[in-house]
Scaffold this motif. Structure first.
Motif, short mmCIF file in Angstrom:
data_model
loop_
_atom_site.label_atom_id
_atom_site.label_comp_id
_atom_site.label_asym_id
_atom_site.label_seq_id
_atom_site.Cartn_x
_atom_site.Cartn_y
_atom_site.Cartn_z
N ILE A 40 44.32 -6.65 27.63
CA ILE A 40 45.37 -5.65 27.80
C ILE A 40 45.59 -4.87 26.50
O ILE A 40 46.08 -5.43 25.51
CB ILE A 40 46.69 -6.31 28.23
CG1 ILE A 40 46.48 -7.19 29.47
CG2 ILE A 40 47.76 -5.25 28.48
CD1 ILE A 40 46.02 -6.43 30.69
N PRO A 41 45.27 -3.58 26.47
CA PRO A 41 45.49 -2.79 25.25
C PRO A 41 46.94 -2.37 25.05
O PRO A 41 47.37 -2.13 23.92
CB PRO A 41 44.59 -1.56 25.47
CG PRO A 41 44.50 -1.42 26.96
CD PRO A 41 44.55 -2.82 27.51
N ASN A 42 47.70 -2.29 26.15
CA ASN A 42 49.09 -1.81 26.06
C ASN A 42 50.00 -2.93 25.58
O ASN A 42 50.10 -3.98 26.21
CB ASN A 42 49.55 -1.29 27.43
CG ASN A 42 50.95 -0.71 27.37
OD1 ASN A 42 51.92 -1.45 27.34
ND2 ASN A 42 51.04 0.61 27.37
N GLU A 43 50.70 -2.69 24.45
CA GLU A 43 51.52 -3.75 23.85
C GLU A 43 52.66 -4.17 24.76
O GLU A 43 52.97 -5.37 24.87
CB GLU A 43 52.08 -3.26 22.51
CG GLU A 43 52.93 -4.31 21.80
CD GLU A 43 53.48 -3.82 20.46
OE1 GLU A 43 54.15 -4.61 19.78
OE2 GLU A 43 53.24 -2.65 20.13
N TYR A 44 53.32 -3.22 25.43
CA TYR A 44 54.46 -3.58 26.28
C TYR A 44 54.01 -4.48 27.43
O TYR A 44 54.64 -5.50 27.72
CB TYR A 44 55.12 -2.32 26.83
CG TYR A 44 56.34 -2.64 27.68
CD1 TYR A 44 57.58 -2.81 27.10
CD2 TYR A 44 56.22 -2.81 29.05
CE1 TYR A 44 58.70 -3.13 27.86
CE2 TYR A 44 57.32 -3.13 29.83
CZ TYR A 44 58.56 -3.28 29.23
OH TYR A 44 59.65 -3.60 29.99
N ILE A 45 52.90 -4.10 28.07
CA ILE A 45 52.41 -4.91 29.19
C ILE A 45 51.91 -6.26 28.69
O ILE A 45 52.11 -7.29 29.34
CB ILE A 45 51.30 -4.16 29.94
CG1 ILE A 45 51.86 -2.88 30.58
CG2 ILE A 45 50.68 -5.04 31.02
CD1 ILE A 45 50.84 -2.03 31.29
N ARG A 46 51.30 -6.29 27.50
CA ARG A 46 50.89 -7.57 26.91
C ARG A 46 52.08 -8.50 26.75
O ARG A 46 52.04 -9.67 27.12
CB ARG A 46 50.25 -7.35 25.53
CG ARG A 46 48.77 -7.10 25.54
CD ARG A 46 48.14 -7.45 24.21
NE ARG A 46 48.82 -6.92 23.06
CZ ARG A 46 48.56 -5.76 22.49
NH1 ARG A 46 47.61 -4.98 23.00
NH2 ARG A 46 49.24 -5.36 21.43
N ILE B 119 44.62 -0.69 33.55
CA ILE B 119 45.32 -0.97 32.29
C ILE B 119 44.59 -2.02 31.46
O ILE B 119 45.10 -2.50 30.47
CB ILE B 119 46.75 -1.48 32.57
CG1 ILE B 119 46.71 -2.74 33.42
CG2 ILE B 119 47.62 -0.41 33.18
CD1 ILE B 119 48.08 -3.37 33.62
N ARG B 120 43.37 -2.37 31.85
CA ARG B 120 42.65 -3.40 31.10
C ARG B 120 41.41 -2.81 30.46
O ARG B 120 40.86 -1.80 30.92
CB ARG B 120 42.30 -4.56 32.02
CG ARG B 120 41.22 -4.23 33.04
CD ARG B 120 40.88 -5.42 33.91
NE ARG B 120 39.75 -5.11 34.77
CZ ARG B 120 39.25 -5.93 35.67
NH1 ARG B 120 39.78 -7.12 35.85
NH2 ARG B 120 38.20 -5.58 36.40
N GLN B 121 40.95 -3.48 29.41
CA GLN B 121 39.75 -3.01 28.74
C GLN B 121 38.56 -3.95 28.95
O GLN B 121 37.44 -3.63 28.57
CB GLN B 121 40.00 -2.83 27.24
CG GLN B 121 40.62 -4.03 26.55
CD GLN B 121 41.15 -3.67 25.17
OE1 GLN B 121 41.15 -2.50 24.78
NE2 GLN B 121 41.61 -4.66 24.44
#
Length: 443
Positions: free
Chosen positions: A365-371, A429-431
């Motif tokens: 997960i690259p997005n910090e909030y979602i992480r 939303i994933r890498q």
């Protein structure tokens, strides 16, 4: 996927909660509450379980719940125990009030049994005739019920009663069956249950408690966590209070009127969880119907206005759990001399596992909030699918080699995180995939 709505809800959860908190006037709800308070142990070194129950009784009465609607189970071998330097006195905190004084005990000694508890909960008056006070819960579909059990538990998913013969363990399946029966009878509106025992999370960790029964259970810790006593460094040998029990009662008792009246169960839980988790000992969990969490906590513990101008409120800090004696843990004590050493090894392996899980989330997960949302340890509904099954097998094979350590292998955090990483696969939303992250991390 469950996680899609779960992530979206993280953005709007405050709005949803606020819409529900004022469903009804909490100040009028105290008379529509039943409470069953259980100290599930006996013996001088388990002092705190009975002081917890007495303290809870005092709080509920102060909040306006009628005494005929509070039913207590307590072996009652502590207050006048020969080792008690203050006969007739139980304290739940250092220099605290005598919480034992004035508390009626409905079921004592050998009457503190699993079968009696279940009969009382179901309102079976004839089945407890001649036992204790004979009082039972006579709730209707307009009543909420609070259940508080403080005592001993086991990792197989049970809590213990002190005098039930060979059948002293109340297992999750038995309790869930009774709950379903009460629900089918329309015998209550909502139920909130507090569980304080070691491995209390194991009671409902395997989705034993259905989500459609209007019941929310709050455990003192996770399925593989011990729970502890606090205020253990006093003049007497036992700890005065349970760490989790004192946290929820102290917070409930000392909140300003505004919060005590309207604060939701979730908000109350969040504060209690923070207090307890900061000790590094326990991590309270939620199970069952999370809709109950949106309701005011006062609908379960009552509310009565007080003269706040003359009463100073103070949330007392908990100093942690002392290790000064063997019995500071709420667990079933065995004679296995290697148990303590094995526990240390398991804890080390858990820490390694958590680090690996954190790294997986960072990679996927690259997005910090979602992480950060995914890394929250709240339990979720786990839907078994091909991605999850393959990820679990790959994780155990590549990352931990813990197949023989069932306590570690079956950690709920592993299932939660991998399930979430599989569910985000349908969102852009994933890498990388969970499997790719496992291969990269544990190569």
């Amino acid at each position: 996927m469950f996680l899609i709505s779960w992530i979206l809800s993280a953005f709007c959860i405050a709005t949803v909660f606020n819409a529900h908190i004022h469903e009804s006037d909490p100040s009028s709800s105290s008379k529509n509450i039943w409470a069953v308070l259980v100290a599930g142990s006996h013996g001088w070194l388990r002092y705190r379980h009975q002081s917890n129950v007495c303290h809870a009784y005092k709080i509920l009465r102060a909040n306006g719940i009628p005494k005929h609607r509070i039913i207590t189970f307590m072996y009652d071998d502590i207050a006048y125990n020969s080792k008690n330097p203050e006969p007739g006195v139980l304290r739940n905190e250092p220099n605290g009030t005598n919480v034992y004084e004035g508390v009626p005990i409905d079921y004592t000694g050998e009457d503190v049994r699993k079968d009696v508890f279940l009969n009382v909960l179901q309102g079976y008056k004839m089945k407890v005739k001649g036992i204790g006070s004979g009082r039972v819960v006579l709730s209707t579909d307009k009543d909420n019920i609070l259940i508080f059990h403080t005592g001993l538990g086991g990792e197989d998913g049970f809590v213990e009663f002190p005098n039930s013969g060979e059948d002293r363990n109340l297992r999750a399946e038995e309790l869930a069956s009774v709950f379903k029966h009460l629900h089918d009878r329309n015998s209550y509106k909502n139920i909130l249950m507090y569980l304080e025992s070691s491995h209390s999370g194991a009671m409902f960790d395997n989705h034993t408690l259905p989500h459609n029964l209007n019941i929310l259970a709050i455990s003192a810790g996770g399925p593989d966590e011990d729970t502890y006593g606090t205020f253990c460094d006093t003049d007497i040998e036992p700890c005065l209070a349970g760490l989790f029990s004192y946290a929820w009662m102290n917070y409930a008792e000392n909140n300003p009127d505004g919060l005590r009246q309207s604060q939701s169960v979730f908000d109350h839980f969040d504060n209690v969880r923070d207090i307890v988790s900061h000790t590094g000992k326990e991590h309270p969990q939620l199970y069952g119907d999370w809709n109950i969490g949106k309701l005011p906590i006062s609908q379960f513990i009552g509310y009565k206005n007080r003269n706040s101008s003359t009463l100073k409120t103070e949330i007392k800090l908990i100093r942690g759990a002392s290790k000064h004696d063997t019995f500071n843990k709420d667990t079933i004590i065995t004679d296995d001399a290697t148990a303590a050493d094995e526990h240390v090894h398991i804890e080390q392996k858990k820490n390694v596992m958590q680090t690996i899980l954190n790294n997986l989330v960072q990679l996927v997960i690259p997005n910090e909030y979602i992480r950060n949302t995914i890394l929250k340890q709240e339990p979720i509904d786990i839907h078994r699918n091909q991605c999850l099954e393959e990820s679990l097998l790959l994780f155990d094979a590549k990352c931990t080699n813990l197949q023989k350590d069932d306590i570690v292998k079956n950690r709920q955090e592993k299932f939660n995180i991998l399930a979430k990483l599989c569910d985000v696969g349908v969102m852009n939303i994933r890498q990388m995939t969970a499997a790719e992250a496992i291969e990269k991390t544990c190569a």
